[in-house]
Scaffold this motif. Structure first.
Motif, mmCIF file in Angstrom:
data_model
loop_
_atom_site.group_PDB
_atom_site.id
_atom_site.type_symbol
_atom_site.label_atom_id
_atom_site.label_comp_id
_atom_site.label_asym_id
_atom_site.label_seq_id
_atom_site.Cartn_x
_atom_site.Cartn_y
_atom_site.Cartn_z
ATOM 1 N N VAL A 72 -58.013 18.077 10.521
ATOM 2 C CA VAL A 72 -57.384 16.879 11.067
ATOM 3 C C VAL A 72 -57.687 16.717 12.548
ATOM 4 N N ALA A 73 -57.947 15.498 12.952
ATOM 5 C CA ALA A 73 -58.197 15.224 14.367
ATOM 6 C C ALA A 73 -57.039 15.743 15.194
ATOM 7 N N PRO A 74 -57.304 16.512 16.253
ATOM 8 C CA PRO A 74 -56.225 17.207 16.966
ATOM 9 C C PRO A 74 -55.252 16.315 17.698
ATOM 10 N N PHE A 75 -55.619 15.024 17.945
ATOM 11 C CA PHE A 75 -54.688 14.207 18.714
ATOM 12 C C PHE A 75 -53.405 13.911 17.963
ATOM 13 N N CYS A 76 -53.421 14.055 16.617
ATOM 14 C CA CYS A 76 -52.264 13.597 15.851
ATOM 15 C C CYS A 76 -51.371 14.730 15.391
ATOM 16 N N THR A 77 -51.701 15.980 15.712
ATOM 17 C CA THR A 77 -50.846 17.084 15.303
ATOM 18 C C THR A 77 -50.869 18.126 16.404
ATOM 19 N N ALA A 78 -50.569 19.369 16.077
ATOM 20 C CA ALA A 78 -50.554 20.430 17.077
ATOM 21 C C ALA A 78 -51.705 21.391 16.808
ATOM 22 N N ALA A 79 -52.215 22.032 17.818
ATOM 23 C CA ALA A 79 -53.388 22.892 17.695
ATOM 24 C C ALA A 79 -52.999 24.301 17.292
ATOM 25 N N VAL A 80 -53.729 24.855 16.319
ATOM 26 C CA VAL A 80 -53.560 26.262 15.983
ATOM 27 C C VAL A 80 -54.262 27.089 17.042
ATOM 28 N N LEU A 81 -53.552 28.010 17.616
ATOM 29 C CA LEU A 81 -54.097 28.842 18.682
ATOM 30 C C LEU A 81 -54.609 30.178 18.161
ATOM 31 N N GLY A 82 -54.120 30.626 17.045
ATOM 32 C CA GLY A 82 -54.563 31.904 16.511
ATOM 33 C C GLY A 82 -53.725 32.308 15.318
ATOM 34 N N THR A 83 -54.123 33.416 14.712
ATOM 35 C CA THR A 83 -53.436 33.914 13.531
ATOM 36 C C THR A 83 -53.411 35.428 13.576
ATOM 37 N N GLY A 84 -52.662 36.027 12.701
ATOM 38 C CA GLY A 84 -52.595 37.476 12.641
ATOM 39 C C GLY A 84 -51.732 37.938 11.483
ATOM 40 N N VAL A 85 -51.576 39.245 11.375
ATOM 41 C CA VAL A 85 -50.770 39.844 10.320
ATOM 42 C C VAL A 85 -49.843 40.868 10.944
ATOM 43 N N GLU A 86 -48.598 40.826 10.582
ATOM 44 C CA GLU A 86 -47.607 41.783 11.066
ATOM 45 C C GLU A 86 -46.763 42.207 9.868
ATOM 46 N N GLN A 87 -46.622 43.522 9.666
ATOM 47 C CA GLN A 87 -45.856 44.058 8.540
ATOM 48 C C GLN A 87 -46.351 43.494 7.203
ATOM 49 N N ASP A 88 -47.685 43.372 7.085
ATOM 50 C CA ASP A 88 -48.344 42.847 5.881
ATOM 51 C C ASP A 88 -47.978 41.394 5.598
ATOM 52 N N ARG A 89 -47.434 40.693 6.581
ATOM 53 C CA ARG A 89 -47.077 39.288 6.432
ATOM 54 C C ARG A 89 -47.862 38.469 7.455
ATOM 55 N N PRO A 90 -48.643 37.465 7.009
ATOM 56 C CA PRO A 90 -49.423 36.668 7.964
ATOM 57 C C PRO A 90 -48.532 35.773 8.814
ATOM 58 N N PHE A 91 -49.000 35.506 10.013
ATOM 59 C CA PHE A 91 -48.321 34.546 10.873
ATOM 60 C C PHE A 91 -49.352 33.610 11.486
ATOM 61 N N ILE A 92 -48.892 32.448 11.911
ATOM 62 C CA ILE A 92 -49.740 31.427 12.534
ATOM 63 C C ILE A 92 -49.130 31.061 13.876
ATOM 64 N N VAL A 93 -49.952 31.075 14.902
ATOM 65 C CA VAL A 93 -49.507 30.702 16.242
ATOM 66 C C VAL A 93 -50.094 29.336 16.574
ATOM 67 N N SER A 94 -49.254 28.411 16.947
ATOM 68 C CA SER A 94 -49.727 27.061 17.234
ATOM 69 C C SER A 94 -49.136 26.536 18.532
ATOM 70 N N GLU A 95 -49.737 25.468 18.974
ATOM 71 C CA GLU A 95 -49.224 24.738 20.121
ATOM 72 C C GLU A 95 -47.783 24.322 19.854
ATOM 73 N N PHE A 96 -46.958 24.487 20.842
ATOM 74 C CA PHE A 96 -45.576 24.022 20.731
ATOM 75 C C PHE A 96 -45.484 22.608 21.291
ATOM 76 N N ILE A 97 -45.110 21.668 20.471
ATOM 77 C CA ILE A 97 -44.981 20.280 20.904
ATOM 78 C C ILE A 97 -43.562 20.059 21.390
ATOM 79 N N GLU A 98 -43.424 19.857 22.657
ATOM 80 C CA GLU A 98 -42.100 19.625 23.215
ATOM 81 C C GLU A 98 -41.646 18.207 22.887
ATOM 82 N N GLY A 99 -40.512 18.114 22.303
ATOM 83 C CA GLY A 99 -39.974 16.812 21.960
ATOM 84 C C GLY A 99 -39.180 16.889 20.670
ATOM 85 N N PRO A 100 -38.259 15.974 20.488
ATOM 86 C CA PRO A 100 -37.433 15.974 19.279
ATOM 87 C C PRO A 100 -38.175 15.346 18.105
#
Length: 751
Positions: A72-100
């Motif tokens: 998806v074109a990045p202007f309309c959502t938030a950017a994924v910054l990275g990923t990883g695995v902790e305790q055999d459970r994946p996680f996704i790190v993304s841009e935090f969009i400030e706003g309600p």
């Protein structure tokens, strides 16, 4: 900053190297945490639920979230910054969009109306156009999944998104939110982009009315209404928005317009077949809905109108993925993006490839230039004072580019709240002709009544910001008592987040938000003080030397047009700092004009730009009743205005935006007595009293902003009018916190 809940017992304190601050939310897949990285940037971290970690289907669905978002074109959502695995459970790190979320905005501030609603409709339809162009169906578009960021609406949560040939049935899993789901999705039939347009129209009904369009009571009741009834559309009034909403709510997906067609209609452009909107409206509520529970799936799509393409999918395989946008399309997928079908779910994210589970370490993609400021030139630290003052189908490339550019502008004020009119004051008897500039302009924008609260780094600092404000907080300093030092924070753009610049003495953002001027804590290798100007987009830095040790050149302000920067030449004498002159930096030429002022009566206070920003001013004389002296760019005194009182804001923001007036504390006046003066004549044009303890400058031509420190437990920056009435809280800090803000005129707002 969006509100968040505290961490619960069992939540980790850190995840993938990020410090977790609290919970942003929890869904069927996992918990989303608010976190900060090593540079104090806020991010969102989504972690798969522990009970799903052993379910391969759940893990794969979670991982597909990143792949979907990447298309998806990045202007309309938030950017994924990275990923990883902790305790055999994946996680996704993304841009935090400030706003309600749109859900929260409507619940707290009421339904959207007028141009605000229209901009919201265009912005969200544009986001869906980008999502569909990427070959994705969101499948859960609803108010809670639209974040009203400072730069416009963002569509989040691709958790149940599918490639265009995917299917799902409600009997196997409730996929989506019934109040906003189209009939075909409820019945478990194949869904395409038209499903999202039904959900979009439902969300617009909510935005305009404050009510879920098909109710929010029991699921059977909601589903019955979705399949058999139409919601009340009276809140939409009459016009293009109501027309497209009616068409999008057609029970038959083949009768709904595409996102691109909706955008063109809302922009008042001719549609490929304008008569279809009326036909779609007529067919939107048939006597026997084609997707009624007992009817079963239709045998095929309707034949459509006698001529012209319907407001349904374009010719070709129904709902099949696009063959790819033409070369140069702004909605083209990024180079290297996967081309196969995708699925997934990102509550605050979009963008990167997820690593294999056996990679247990944090992986991060570079998303920004190196930190501002550099150290290689530094040798020793100069002294410092203790304080300071897309292409769219059926649309030409040119039109699409203009459309995208236009949306970027017009969706910036989706959060604008109700404003209050400022009353016209009664002229003071005997006021001269020169006082005209001090009167409120009948066409000037009113001061917004409220602002969206966000928490700033550095303490319990709360900014109440509205895109319609005349001024924008761009940087500030906080005094760290433990380190006995001032810490700089500067904004990444006029609507971006704030970053700590602990290595700087001063950090100041240009009026357009594109450049950052900084002064480090050390001299250059040849003993010169200097400033750096960093282009926030390209990362290019320019170093400009100013004065030599033991002198320093502190940053005072940018000019309003961003072409110049004013610095003050200072030298320490005993325990005092003396102001010996000023430096004018030409930003385009990348040069510094160092000006020594021989006037020995001007030594105790800083220089500031004059009202026209063609020279500088300073004050001198009695500490209780100052005189204002003007200097040209050569440092020669040109004129003086006597007995102007005192300057609580120094000389940085005393002049109005036009430069025609300036403000002081009245001579021989009491606390809260304010005087507005004509810059040309020195004649007083207004005197009034307020609860303000320190005027900081002009908010616009007919309002000021100030510190109010006695009416409550915390100190506040308030906007006031020329009658002394406090109109609006803009910022709040604890009374014990030493805080120095820098506001910049909002270039998108008239004065």
């Amino acid at each position: 900053m969006a509100s968040f809940a505290p961490l619960r017992p069992g939540d980790p304190q850190r995840l993938g190297g990020f410090e977790l601050l609290g919970r942003l939310g929890e869904g069927g897949q996992g918990v989303v945490y608010l976190a900060k990285d090593h540079a104090d940037h806020h991010v969102a971290v989504k972690w798969l639920r522990p009970d799903l970690s052993g379910d391969q289907v759940s893990v794969e669905r979670f991982l597909r979230e990143v792949q979907v978002a990447q298309q998806v074109a990045p202007f309309c959502t938030a950017a994924v910054l990275g990923t990883g695995v902790e305790q055999d459970r994946p996680f996704i790190v993304s841009e935090f969009i400030e706003g309600p979320s749109l859900q929260r905005v409507v619940q707290e501030e009421g339904p959207r109306t007028g141009s605000v609603l229209h901009r919201l409709a265009i912005g969200t339809a544009t986001a869906l156009a980008a999502i569909h162009q990427a070959g994705i169906v969101h499948r859960d578009f609803k108010p809670a999944n639209v974040i009203i960021g400072a730069d416009g609406p963002r569509v989040i949560d691709f958790g149940i998104a599918r490639a265009l040939n995917a299917t799902s049935t409600i009997s196997s899993m409730v996929v989506g939110t019934p109040s906003y789901m189209p009939p075909e999705q409820i019945m478990g039939h194949t869904v395409g982009p038209a499903a999202d347009m039904f959900s979009w129209a439902s969300a617009m009904v909510f935005a305009a009315s404050g009510r879920a369009p098909f109710g929010s009571d029991t699921m059977p009741a909601v589903i019955n209404r979705v399949l058999n009834q139409q919601p009340d559309l009276n809140a939409l009034g009459e016009g293009p928005l109501r027309d497209v909403v009616v068409a999008c709510l057609a029970k038959d997906p083949a009768q709904r317009p595409t996102a691109e067609q909706v955008i063109m209609r809302l922009l008042q452009q001719p549609a490929p077949n304008p008569g279809m909107l009326a036909q779609g409206a007529a067919e939107a509520a048939p006597a026997q809905p084609p997707y009624a529970p007992h009817a079963g799936p239709p045998s095929g799509p309707p034949s459509g109108p006698p001529s012209g393409p319907p407001y349904g999918p374009p010719s070709g395989p129904p709902y099949g993925p696009p063959s790819g946008p033409p070369s140069g399309s702004p909605f083209a997928s990024p180079a290297g993006a996967p081309s196969g079908p995708m699925s997934g779910n990102v509550p605050y994210a979009t963008g990167a490839q997820f690593p294999q589970p056996q990679q247990p370490h944090w992986q991060q993609q570079p998303t920004a230039p190196p930190p501002y400021g550099q150290q290689s030139l530094y040798t020793q630290a100069p002294p410092r004072k203790s304080g300071k003052g897309p292409l769219i189908a059926g649309v030409t490339v040119a039109v699409a580019l203009l459309l995208l550019a236009g949306v970027i502008v017009i969706i910036q004020i989706d959060k604008a709240t109700t404003t209050v009119a400022v009353g016209t004051e009664t002229p003071t008897p005997g006021r001269s002709r020169a006082s005209k500039s001090a009167e409120p302009s009948p066409t000037a924008p009113a001061v917004p009544a409220t602002g969206t609260r966000r928490t700033l780094p550095g303490g319990k600092i709360y900014l109440y910001e509205n895109p319609a404000d005349a001024i924008v907080l761009t940087s500030y300093e906080v005094f760290d008592k433990e380190d006995d030092d001032w810490i700089d924070y500067a904004r990444g753009s006029l609507r971006g987040t704030f970053t700590k610049f602990q290595e700087n003495w001063e950090s100041m953002v240009s009026p357009d938000g594109k450049l950052l001027a900084t002064r480090g804590r050390s001299y250059s290798s040849d003993d010169f003080d200097f400033i750096e100007i960093t282009d926030r987009g390209s990362g290019e830095r320019t170093t400009i030397k100013t004065v030599k040790d033991p002198l320093i050149s502190s940053i005072r302000s940018w000019s309003r047009d961003g072409s110049k920067i004013l610095l003050n030449i200072e030298k320490k004498s005993g325990s005092k700092w003396l102001y010996l002159g000023f430096v004018v930096v030409d930003v385009a030429a990348k040069t510094a004009d160092v000006v020594n002022v021989s006037d020995t009566s001007i030594r105790d206070t800083a220089f500031g730009f004059d009202g026209e920003e063609e020279g500088v001013v300073n004050v001198y004389g009695s500490e209780t009743n100052r005189n204002l002296r003007f200097f040209d760019t050569e440092g020669k005194a040109t004129r003086s205005l006597p007995s102007i009182g005192t300057l609580s804001a120094g000389t940085q923001d005393i002049f109005s935006p036009s430069g025609e007036t300036f403000v002081t504390n009245c001579p021989n006046g009491g606390d809260g007595d304010h005087c507005v003066w004509d810059t040309s004549t020195g004649e007083r044009v207004k005197k009034f009293t307020s609860d303000c303890d320190k005027v900081l400058g002009f908010y616009d031509e007919s309002h000021l902003y100030c510190w109010e420190q006695n009416n409550g437990p915390n100190d506040e920056i308030q906007v006031l009018d020329f009658s002394g009435k406090l109109l609006r809280k803009m910022l709040e800090v604890p009374d014990e916190l030493n805080f120095s803000p820098v506001f910049t005129a909002n270039p998108s707002r008239g004065s």
